[in-house]
Design an enzyme around this catalytic site. Structure first.
Site, PDB file in Angstrom:
ATOM      1  N   GLU A  77       0.841  -1.211   0.000  1.00 49.84           N
ATOM      2  CA  GLU A  77       0.000   0.000   0.000  1.00 49.84           C
ATOM      3  C   GLU A  77       0.872   1.256   0.000  1.00 49.84           C
ATOM      4  O   GLU A  77       0.682   2.145  -0.800  1.00 49.84           O
ATOM      5  CB  GLU A  77      -0.901   0.019   1.233  1.00 49.84           C
ATOM      6  CG  GLU A  77      -1.960  -1.080   1.256  1.00 49.84           C
ATOM      7  CD  GLU A  77      -3.158  -0.739   0.386  1.00 49.84           C
ATOM      8  OE1 GLU A  77      -3.331   0.432   0.011  1.00 49.84           O
ATOM      9  OE2 GLU A  77      -3.935  -1.672   0.080  1.00 49.84           O
ATOM     10  N   SER A  82      18.174  11.480  17.885  1.00 52.88           N
ATOM     11  CA  SER A  82      17.519  10.227  18.280  1.00 52.88           C
ATOM     12  C   SER A  82      18.542   9.131  18.550  1.00 52.88           C
ATOM     13  O   SER A  82      18.350   8.304  19.436  1.00 52.88           O
ATOM     14  CB  SER A  82      16.569   9.752  17.193  1.00 52.88           C
ATOM     15  OG  SER A  82      15.540  10.680  17.009  1.00 52.88           O
ATOM     16  N   ARG A  95      19.774   5.708  26.440  1.00 49.30           N
ATOM     17  CA  ARG A  95      18.776   4.793  26.998  1.00 49.30           C
ATOM     18  C   ARG A  95      19.340   3.380  27.163  1.00 49.30           C
ATOM     19  O   ARG A  95      19.089   2.721  28.165  1.00 49.30           O
ATOM     20  CB  ARG A  95      17.532   4.791  26.079  1.00 49.30           C
ATOM     21  CG  ARG A  95      16.391   3.916  26.545  1.00 49.30           C
ATOM     22  CD  ARG A  95      15.067   4.302  25.878  1.00 49.30           C
ATOM     23  NE  ARG A  95      15.095   4.235  24.434  1.00 49.30           N
ATOM     24  CZ  ARG A  95      14.934   3.117  23.726  1.00 49.30           C
ATOM     25  NH1 ARG A  95      14.731   1.982  24.346  1.00 49.30           N
ATOM     26  NH2 ARG A  95      14.968   3.144  22.408  1.00 49.30           N
ATOM     27  N   ASP A 126      18.893   0.188  14.137  1.00 41.15           N
ATOM     28  CA  ASP A 126      17.718   0.741  13.442  1.00 41.15           C
ATOM     29  C   ASP A 126      17.955   2.196  13.029  1.00 41.15           C
ATOM     30  O   ASP A 126      17.024   2.991  12.993  1.00 41.15           O
ATOM     31  CB  ASP A 126      16.454   0.617  14.311  1.00 41.15           C
ATOM     32  CG  ASP A 126      16.573   1.390  15.612  1.00 41.15           C
ATOM     33  OD1 ASP A 126      17.706   1.781  15.983  1.00 41.15           O
ATOM     34  OD2 ASP A 126      15.544   1.617  16.266  1.00 41.15           O
ATOM     35  N   GLU A 168      16.385  -1.667   9.476  1.00 47.65           N
ATOM     36  CA  GLU A 168      15.208  -2.244  10.132  1.00 47.65           C
ATOM     37  C   GLU A 168      14.023  -2.157   9.184  1.00 47.65           C
ATOM     38  O   GLU A 168      13.666  -1.066   8.726  1.00 47.65           O
ATOM     39  CB  GLU A 168      14.886  -1.487  11.429  1.00 47.65           C
ATOM     40  CG  GLU A 168      13.691  -2.109  12.163  1.00 47.65           C
ATOM     41  CD  GLU A 168      13.252  -1.314  13.397  1.00 47.65           C
ATOM     42  OE1 GLU A 168      13.477  -1.800  14.505  1.00 47.65           O
ATOM     43  OE2 GLU A 168      12.697  -0.210  13.228  1.00 47.65           O
ATOM     44  N   HIS A 227       0.799   5.405  19.248  1.00 48.94           N
ATOM     45  CA  HIS A 227       2.014   6.198  19.412  1.00 48.94           C
ATOM     46  C   HIS A 227       1.684   7.607  19.919  1.00 48.94           C
ATOM     47  O   HIS A 227       2.326   8.125  20.826  1.00 48.94           O
ATOM     48  CB  HIS A 227       2.751   6.276  18.076  1.00 48.94           C
ATOM     49  CG  HIS A 227       4.030   7.037  18.141  1.00 48.94           C
ATOM     50  ND1 HIS A 227       5.152   6.523  18.740  1.00 48.94           N
ATOM     51  CD2 HIS A 227       4.364   8.272  17.705  1.00 48.94           C
ATOM     52  CE1 HIS A 227       6.120   7.414  18.659  1.00 48.94           C
ATOM     53  NE2 HIS A 227       5.675   8.483  18.036  1.00 48.94           N
TER      54      HIS A 227
HETATM   55  P1  GTP Z   1      13.546   0.413  19.903  1.00 49.03           P
HETATM   56  O1  GTP Z   1      14.754   0.542  20.777  1.00 49.03           O
HETATM   57  O2  GTP Z   1      12.466   1.412  20.186  1.00 49.03           O
HETATM   58  O3  GTP Z   1      13.923   0.420  18.466  1.00 49.03           O
HETATM   59  O4  GTP Z   1      12.892  -0.983  20.247  1.00 49.03           O
HETATM   60  P2  GTP Z   1      13.490  -2.466  20.178  1.00 49.03           P
HETATM   61  O5  GTP Z   1      14.918  -2.430  19.806  1.00 49.03           O
HETATM   62  O6  GTP Z   1      13.087  -3.201  21.411  1.00 49.03           O
HETATM   63  O7  GTP Z   1      12.753  -3.073  18.911  1.00 49.03           O
HETATM   64  P3  GTP Z   1      11.239  -3.423  18.626  1.00 49.03           P
HETATM   65  O8  GTP Z   1      11.334  -4.337  17.448  1.00 49.03           O
HETATM   66  O9  GTP Z   1      10.475  -3.899  19.797  1.00 49.03           O
HETATM   67  O10 GTP Z   1      10.599  -2.020  18.175  1.00 49.03           O
HETATM   68  C1  GTP Z   1      11.176  -1.281  17.165  1.00 49.03           C
HETATM   69  C2  GTP Z   1      10.199  -0.249  16.616  1.00 49.03           C
HETATM   70  O11 GTP Z   1       8.913  -0.823  16.420  1.00 49.03           O
HETATM   71  C3  GTP Z   1       9.921   0.954  17.453  1.00 49.03           C
HETATM   72  O12 GTP Z   1      10.910   1.916  17.318  1.00 49.03           O
HETATM   73  C4  GTP Z   1       8.567   1.416  16.877  1.00 49.03           C
HETATM   74  O13 GTP Z   1       8.737   2.023  15.611  1.00 49.03           O
HETATM   75  C5  GTP Z   1       7.875   0.118  16.665  1.00 49.03           C
HETATM   76  N1  GTP Z   1       7.140  -0.304  17.859  1.00 49.03           N
HETATM   77  C6  GTP Z   1       7.506  -1.283  18.711  1.00 49.03           C
HETATM   78  N2  GTP Z   1       6.606  -1.415  19.691  1.00 49.03           N
HETATM   79  C7  GTP Z   1       5.646  -0.508  19.467  1.00 49.03           C
HETATM   80  C8  GTP Z   1       4.430  -0.156  20.148  1.00 49.03           C
HETATM   81  O14 GTP Z   1       4.068  -0.725  21.178  1.00 49.03           O
HETATM   82  N3  GTP Z   1       3.685   0.837  19.609  1.00 49.03           N
HETATM   83  C9  GTP Z   1       4.038   1.483  18.470  1.00 49.03           C
HETATM   84  N4  GTP Z   1       3.243   2.454  18.020  1.00 49.03           N
HETATM   85  N5  GTP Z   1       5.181   1.194  17.808  1.00 49.03           N
HETATM   86  C10 GTP Z   1       5.971   0.217  18.304  1.00 49.03           C
HETATM   87 MG    MG Z   2      13.698   1.547  16.844  1.00 47.92          MG
END
Ligand code: GTP
Ligand code: MG
Length: 247
Positions: free
Chosen positions: A86, A97, A104, A120, A187, A203
């Site tokens: 899509e 970031s 973090r 990512d 990613e 979000h």
């Molecule tokens: P980050 O450190 O945030 O990148 O997370 P991670 O390394 O634990 O990876 P994960 O695959 O869980 O999530 C990566 C990305 O997926 C996030 O940066 C968001 O873009 C998306 N994402 C993950 N969880 C959520 C959620 O609960 N809500 C929303 N809206 N987006 C999410």
């Molecule tokens: Mg991420």
């Protein structure tokens, strides 16, 4: 970071290279020599140059993946079974970031550490029509010999507690520079339109209430994610009844 607003990230990158140089180079303004973790004092423009070169490969990796997805989308659109893609949203994490995520996850602010631990920096979201399309497109991408999947998290098979669904992959893609080939991690997030709708709303709510989402709101959001998943199933069934399964 701002995962649901890729455009904002991208704009921030250009700006961030100037504004966030200290975040990467360290509060003392020291730059890191390429390929080492030693801090070397450097004039301001050198730190910016180092950061630009660090970010550049992610931009190239993203462009490579983007092209592959565009090719798939255009080719599939001509196969007569409808385009499963899509829309596509690429985004490059801004320097701000990257620095925030490094803090973090307690990652030292050296380019080597950032490269190894933040996977990512380049990200692309592929929004598909149906759940089966998500897996088809993921498969088509990872079957390509130069796309190396290094990690998969299937939040569709196993949704997060809050209801979040998507298929996440980290893939490495070769980028051919003048003097070397670099395997760049990207990613890739794949989801349906319904999952995308839910995630962008969640979000916004999360950021508005961060960190404490009221429990009633949390429950209702999770229920809404179930509704979206049911809608996905229903729409896919309807599509199959009308057109048969996608080839
Ligand atoms: P980050 O450190 O945030 O990148 O997370 P991670 O390394 O634990 O990876 P994960 O695959 O869980 O999530 C990566 C990305 O997926 C996030 O940066 C968001 O873009 C998306 N994402 C993950 N969880 C959520 C959620 O609960 N809500 C929303 N809206 N987006 C999410
Ligand atoms: Mg991420």
């Amino acid at each position: 970071m701002n995962p649901e607003h890729p455009g904002a990230e991208q704009r921030g990158t250009v700006h961030g290279q100037i504004v966030e140089r200290h975040a990467i180079a360290g509060p003392d303004g020291a730059a890191r020599a390429a390929g080492t973790t030693a801090a070397v004092p450097a004039p301001f423009h050198e730190a910016t140059d180092e950061l630009t070169r660090f970010m550049m490969v992610y931009k190239f990796g993203l462009a490579e993946i983007r092209t592959k997805i565009d090719i798939l989308a255009e080719e599939l659109a001509h196969r007569g079974t409808g385009n499963p893609i899509e829309h596509v949203n690429p985004r490059l994490k801004s320097a701000a970031s990257i620095a925030a995520k490094a803090r973090r996850i307690e990652c030292p602010l050296t380019f080597d550490d950032l490269r190894a631990r933040i996977r990512d920096i380049a990200g692309i979201r592929i929004v598909c029509s149906f759940v089966s399309d998500v897996y088809t497109v993921a498969d088509m991408l990872t079957r390509q010999p130069d796309v190396n999947p290094v990690q998969t998290k299937d939040y569709i098979a196993k949704p997060k507690d809050n209801g979040y669904r998507s298929l996440h992959m980290i893939v490495e893609i070769p980028v051919f520079l003048s003097d070397q080939v670099v395997a760049v991690p990207v990613e890739v997030q794949l989801r349906t339109v319904a999952m995308d709708f839910w995630a962008s709303l969640e979000h916004k709510i999360y950021y508005k209430h961060n960190p404490d989402i009221p429990p009633a709101l949390r429950d209702e959001l999770a229920a809404a994610a179930e509704d979206a998943a049911r809608l996905d199933k229903r729409m896919e069934r309807l599509h199959q009844e009308i057109h048969g399964p996608r080839r």
